[in-house]
Design an enzyme around this catalytic site. Structure first.
Site, short mmCIF file in Angstrom:
data_model
loop_
_atom_site.label_atom_id
_atom_site.label_comp_id
_atom_site.label_asym_id
_atom_site.label_seq_id
_atom_site.Cartn_x
_atom_site.Cartn_y
_atom_site.Cartn_z
N ARG A 233 0.86 -1.19 0.00
CA ARG A 233 0.00 0.00 0.00
C ARG A 233 0.90 1.24 0.00
NH1 ARG A 233 -3.40 -2.83 -1.54
NH2 ARG A 233 -5.45 -3.32 -0.66
N ASP A 257 4.38 -0.32 -7.04
CA ASP A 257 3.10 -0.66 -7.67
C ASP A 257 1.97 0.12 -7.02
OD1 ASP A 257 1.46 -2.20 -9.48
OD2 ASP A 257 0.74 -3.29 -7.72
N GLU A 262 -2.53 7.61 -4.85
CA GLU A 262 -2.95 6.97 -6.11
C GLU A 262 -4.44 7.13 -6.40
OE1 GLU A 262 -1.77 2.85 -5.09
OE2 GLU A 262 -3.87 2.29 -5.35
N HIS A 294 -0.88 -0.26 -9.53
CA HIS A 294 -1.61 -1.22 -8.69
C HIS A 294 -2.07 -2.43 -9.50
CE1 HIS A 294 -3.81 -1.19 -4.62
NE2 HIS A 294 -3.71 -2.44 -5.04
P1 NAD Z 1 -1.35 -11.34 5.33
O1 NAD Z 1 -2.37 -10.92 6.31
O2 NAD Z 1 -1.25 -12.79 4.94
O3 NAD Z 1 0.12 -10.89 5.83
C1 NAD Z 1 0.37 -9.65 6.44
C2 NAD Z 1 1.53 -9.84 7.39
O4 NAD Z 1 1.81 -8.57 7.99
C3 NAD Z 1 1.24 -10.82 8.54
O5 NAD Z 1 2.28 -11.76 8.64
C4 NAD Z 1 1.15 -9.91 9.78
O6 NAD Z 1 1.63 -10.56 10.96
C5 NAD Z 1 2.05 -8.77 9.36
N1 NAD Z 1 1.74 -7.56 10.12
C6 NAD Z 1 0.53 -7.07 10.41
N2 NAD Z 1 0.64 -5.96 11.15
C7 NAD Z 1 1.95 -5.74 11.33
C8 NAD Z 1 2.70 -4.75 12.01
N3 NAD Z 1 2.09 -3.76 12.68
N4 NAD Z 1 4.02 -4.84 11.99
C9 NAD Z 1 4.64 -5.85 11.33
N5 NAD Z 1 3.98 -6.84 10.67
C10 NAD Z 1 2.66 -6.76 10.68
O7 NAD Z 1 -1.60 -10.43 4.05
P2 NAD Z 1 -1.13 -10.70 2.55
O8 NAD Z 1 -2.19 -11.45 1.83
O9 NAD Z 1 0.26 -11.23 2.57
O10 NAD Z 1 -1.18 -9.20 1.96
C11 NAD Z 1 -0.25 -8.22 2.39
C12 NAD Z 1 -0.64 -6.87 1.80
O11 NAD Z 1 -0.45 -6.89 0.40
C13 NAD Z 1 -2.13 -6.50 1.94
O12 NAD Z 1 -2.40 -5.97 3.22
C14 NAD Z 1 -2.30 -5.47 0.86
O13 NAD Z 1 -1.98 -4.19 1.40
C15 NAD Z 1 -1.23 -5.84 -0.17
N6 NAD Z 1 -1.83 -6.27 -1.46
C16 NAD Z 1 -1.48 -5.59 -2.59
C17 NAD Z 1 -2.02 -5.97 -3.83
C18 NAD Z 1 -1.64 -5.28 -5.12
O14 NAD Z 1 -2.27 -5.55 -6.16
N7 NAD Z 1 -0.64 -4.42 -5.15
C19 NAD Z 1 -2.94 -7.04 -3.88
C20 NAD Z 1 -3.24 -7.72 -2.69
C21 NAD Z 1 -2.68 -7.34 -1.48
#
Ligand code: NAD
Length: 333
Positions: A233, A257, A262, A294
């Site tokens: 994000r 990305d 955005e 994105h």
């Molecule tokens: P997920 O929930 O499986 O993993 C997130 C990780 O972050 C977890 O391991 C969690 O413990 C950790 N975390 C949460 N809060 C934290 C903090 N305060 N400090 C440190 N670590 C922390 O999520 P995911 O499926 O791996 O997705 C991750 C991110 O990817 C999403 O939140 C989203 O923002 C982003 N995303 C982007 C796109 C894109 O098209 N660019 C698409 C999907 C997701």
């Protein structure tokens, strides 16, 4: 019944129509759901929205007044939806709680290797029949250190790729992922990760605790020739501070990305308008920066899973079934 789908990309339209075939009719619109476009939904009980839709209180009230009772959002994130207003109006809101993490992880890796090996600059040159190599030197990733910030589903998939390249694995997260530990990841504090990593990739969600996690101090703590990738994000990075560091000649490559401002830009054609965002405009001038809009999730597989889940959400709503995708009404066990 006819479902109204907003924000449908040309590639998605045939996929959505096929997925609803035999169930319900679907009308696909390219326009995104906003205050201006919400009145189009008058008379549609079920509406499907895309990741960048405006589902704030005003839009929800307009939809409700027009007869909409269910919204199926085609994304995992739902920070764009006012769930309290939706609950008060008695709307049903569903999203897609899971789709391929490989889509995003593979794209993050693509950004990393593209900036490392100067692929865009090389392509621009060869199209111009300029076949010189000066300025295109990259680095082997094998033996270098990757720092994975957030080792959840996407971070784990990214770690597997880095492991395949033979990189030393550092991770930072509030919870250790056993699969990453098994791959040989060492969890360290973020200061050590920033200082030691040659490639840093961000995979934590955007939360109050992670807002501008990559601020001026964090950027300064990174190696001058680090590669930095953000496919999570935009709000995770202080973009102005990043521009300051880039102006100073730091970073071998930066792949973005997502961008903190955005909204209102990404997914839209702004090519005929005056650029008003000076930070983004400056970012685009650095030859070591690659910005995409994105698109990390945008694979046949992930979009297919998102659409299949959207159809299931609609069928569940009509059959009165609950699933883990339903955000409103909240579960009251
Ligand atoms: P997920 O929930 O499986 O993993 C997130 C990780 O972050 C977890 O391991 C969690 O413990 C950790 N975390 C949460 N809060 C934290 C903090 N305060 N400090 C440190 N670590 C922390 O999520 P995911 O499926 O791996 O997705 C991750 C991110 O990817 C999403 O939140 C989203 O923002 C982003 N995303 C982007 C796109 C894109 O098209 N660019 C698409 C999907 C997701």
């Amino acid at each position: 019944m006819e479902i109204l789908a907003f924000g449908v990309q040309a590639d998605e339209k045939p996929m959505i129509e096929k997925a609803f075939e035999g169930h319900h009719d679907v009308r696909c619109l390219e326009v995104f759901l906003t205050e201006d476009t919400a009145p189009i939904a008058a008379g549609y009980e079920i509406v499907s929205s895309s990741v960048n839709a405006d589902l704030g209180g005003r839009v929800l009230r307009t939809l409700h007044a027009g007869g909409t009772r269910m919204i199926s959002q085609r994304s995992t994130g739902f920070n764009n939806i006012d769930l309290d207003v939706a609950a008060r109006l008695g709307l049903t809101i569903a999203r897609v709680s899971y789709y391929s993490p490989y889509s995003v992880a593979e794209f993050a890796w693509t950004l990393a290797t593209a900036v490392n090996r100067r692929i865009v600059r090389a392509s621009n040159r060869t199209r111009d029949f300029d076949f010189r190599l000066a300025g295109l030197m990259g680095r082997d990733l094998r033996g270098r250190t990757v720092g994975v910030v957030g080792t959840g589903k996407i971070g784990e998939a990214f770690t597997r790729i880095a492991h395949g390249y033979g990189m030393r694995l550092l991770g930072w997260d509030i919870a250790e992922n056993p699969a990453c530990l098994e791959l040989g990841m060492t969890y360290v504090d973020k200061e050590q990760l920033f200082a030691e990593a040659d490639l840093i990739s961000l995979h934590v969600p955007l939360l109050p605790a992670t807002q501008r996690l990559i601020d001026a101090a964090a950027l300064k703590a990174m190696k001058d020739d680090a590669l930095l990738v953000n496919s999570s994000r935009g709000g995770l990075i202080d973009t102005e501070a990043l521009v300051t560091e880039l102006r100073a000649g730091r970073f071998a490559g930066v792949g973005l990305d997502v961008y903190e401002a955005e909204a209102g830009l990404f997914f839209l054609d702004k090519s005929l308008e005056v650029v008003r965002d000076d930070t983004l405009a400056r970012l685009m001038t650095f030859p070591n920066v690659l910005v995409t809009s994105h698109q990390a999730y945008y694979t046949l597989d992930a979009v297919g899973q998102i659409i299949d889940a959207t159809v299931r959400n609609v069928l569940d709503y009509l059959a009165g079934r609950r699933s883990e995708n339903v955000l409103v009404p909240a579960d009251t066990p």
